[in-house]
Design a protein around this motif. Sequence first.
Motif, mmCIF file in Angstrom:
data_model
loop_
_atom_site.group_PDB
_atom_site.id
_atom_site.type_symbol
_atom_site.label_atom_id
_atom_site.label_comp_id
_atom_site.label_asym_id
_atom_site.label_seq_id
_atom_site.Cartn_x
_atom_site.Cartn_y
_atom_site.Cartn_z
ATOM 1 N N LEU A 150 10.301 7.525 34.415
ATOM 2 C CA LEU A 150 11.513 7.787 35.201
ATOM 3 C C LEU A 150 11.355 7.296 36.630
ATOM 4 C CD1 LEU A 150 12.432 11.353 33.904
ATOM 5 C CD2 LEU A 150 13.862 9.308 33.707
ATOM 6 N N GLY A 151 10.125 7.388 37.158
ATOM 7 C CA GLY A 151 9.903 6.975 38.541
ATOM 8 C C GLY A 151 9.717 5.487 38.719
ATOM 9 N N GLU A 152 9.042 4.838 37.752
ATOM 10 C CA GLU A 152 8.672 3.427 37.916
ATOM 11 C C GLU A 152 9.580 2.458 37.163
ATOM 12 O OE1 GLU A 152 6.530 2.580 40.061
ATOM 13 O OE2 GLU A 152 5.573 4.510 40.477
ATOM 14 N N LEU A 153 10.364 2.958 36.224
ATOM 15 C CA LEU A 153 11.263 2.098 35.450
ATOM 16 C C LEU A 153 12.703 2.589 35.605
ATOM 17 C CD1 LEU A 153 9.093 1.897 32.187
ATOM 18 C CD2 LEU A 153 9.294 0.129 33.960
ATOM 19 N N PRO A 154 13.198 2.604 36.831
ATOM 20 C CA PRO A 154 14.505 3.226 37.090
ATOM 21 C C PRO A 154 15.675 2.503 36.433
ATOM 22 C CG PRO A 154 13.757 2.012 39.022
ATOM 23 C CD PRO A 154 12.611 2.029 38.062
ATOM 24 N N ASP A 155 15.509 1.215 36.095
ATOM 25 C CA ASP A 155 16.618 0.477 35.496
ATOM 26 C C ASP A 155 16.717 0.694 33.988
ATOM 27 O OD1 ASP A 155 17.384 -0.705 37.952
ATOM 28 O OD2 ASP A 155 15.757 -2.165 37.737
ATOM 29 N N LEU A 156 15.581 1.016 33.351
ATOM 30 C CA LEU A 156 15.599 1.255 31.911
ATOM 31 C C LEU A 156 14.384 2.091 31.501
ATOM 32 C CD1 LEU A 156 17.029 0.842 29.258
ATOM 33 C CD2 LEU A 156 15.884 -1.365 28.993
ATOM 34 N N PRO A 157 14.400 3.394 31.801
ATOM 35 C CA PRO A 157 13.320 4.263 31.329
ATOM 36 C C PRO A 157 13.412 4.455 29.815
ATOM 37 C CG PRO A 157 15.031 5.565 32.356
ATOM 38 C CD PRO A 157 15.425 4.132 32.557
ATOM 39 N N HIS A 158 12.350 4.988 29.244
ATOM 40 C CA HIS A 158 12.354 5.222 27.802
ATOM 41 C C HIS A 158 11.743 6.582 27.503
ATOM 42 C CE1 HIS A 158 7.956 4.431 27.286
ATOM 43 N NE2 HIS A 158 8.148 3.687 28.350
#
Length: 329
Positions: free
Chosen positions: A26-34
């Motif tokens: 959620l913190g490092e992949l703000p454009d497409l978290p999984h």
Amino acid sequence: MTRATGVGSMPGTTDGDHVEATRLVLGELPDLPHVPEVPGRGVTAAMTGRGLAVVEGLGADLQPAGWRLTDADGVDHRRARSLLAQDLDTVEELAQDYQGAFKTQVAGPWTLAATVEKPRGDKVLSDHGARRELAQALAEGVRTHLADLRRRVRGVDRWIVQVDEPALAAVVAGKVPTASGFGRHRRVDLPEASAHLEWVVSAIVDGGGEAWVHSCAPQTPWALVAGTGAHGLSADLDMLGPADLDTFAEVLESGRTAALGVVPSTTPAGGASEVRTTERVQRWLDMLGLDPDGVGEQLVVTPTCGLSGATAEWAGSAVRLSATVARNL
């Protein structure tokens, strides 16, 4: 803008590790978290167990030889479902304020058929009726699962469901071993292989989601996958051969998505360079005759398969490096 995401699995052996993995994506992949998977917690958290947790209308239990279909849910099947619900509780809590696209993963029909046994033994793959029933139960379960996800995280405007099919190449090539290990199951004809995938892809679309198909195996029949209606293809770049270039070019040119695993999933001996990794993707796009500016968010950068085998430190580095390469592109 090119985006970054993860394939799915993350390192760890405890429920607390899943919480930390959720915070990381959620913190490092703000454009497409999984939705993170932490298979190190045991078979109920691994790909087959998690896939069976989604399947609807079929029971299963864990035997010494692995997962087997049964008349009623066994204790391990119930544990797999409970663990999935617990993980989704974590995502629901930590993603309360999230807005945008989100990705989740589920084992595909052919990977389940190649790894789950029939009630009387041997793989589901060995029986036409059993593999059809399993694929249809998976499709129905995915509809329910997607509805649950939409209810839990209301800020998500686009749910992507990645169908993991690492066994597909072996299934269509007749390379899946029988229970004895001395023989191989017959190859599955391409029309049937396509039809079972199409059922799951259609269920995702009917549920308001976007379907991707992922495989990290060499010789995956990507032209077949592209013909199932899947919006995205996801693969490790090292596993793509010259014959796959046209398929991926057509996918990108038609406005669909290509997700490329380019960041090593375990600590590389010589380190990983964002410049070299970015240039590698640019060279691949050049081979396809495409410009990074032209593909935009249709191109997605990921680590390669196997991040569950990394250290926690490298997993964090791989996720951040994927995001950096995406920004560079």
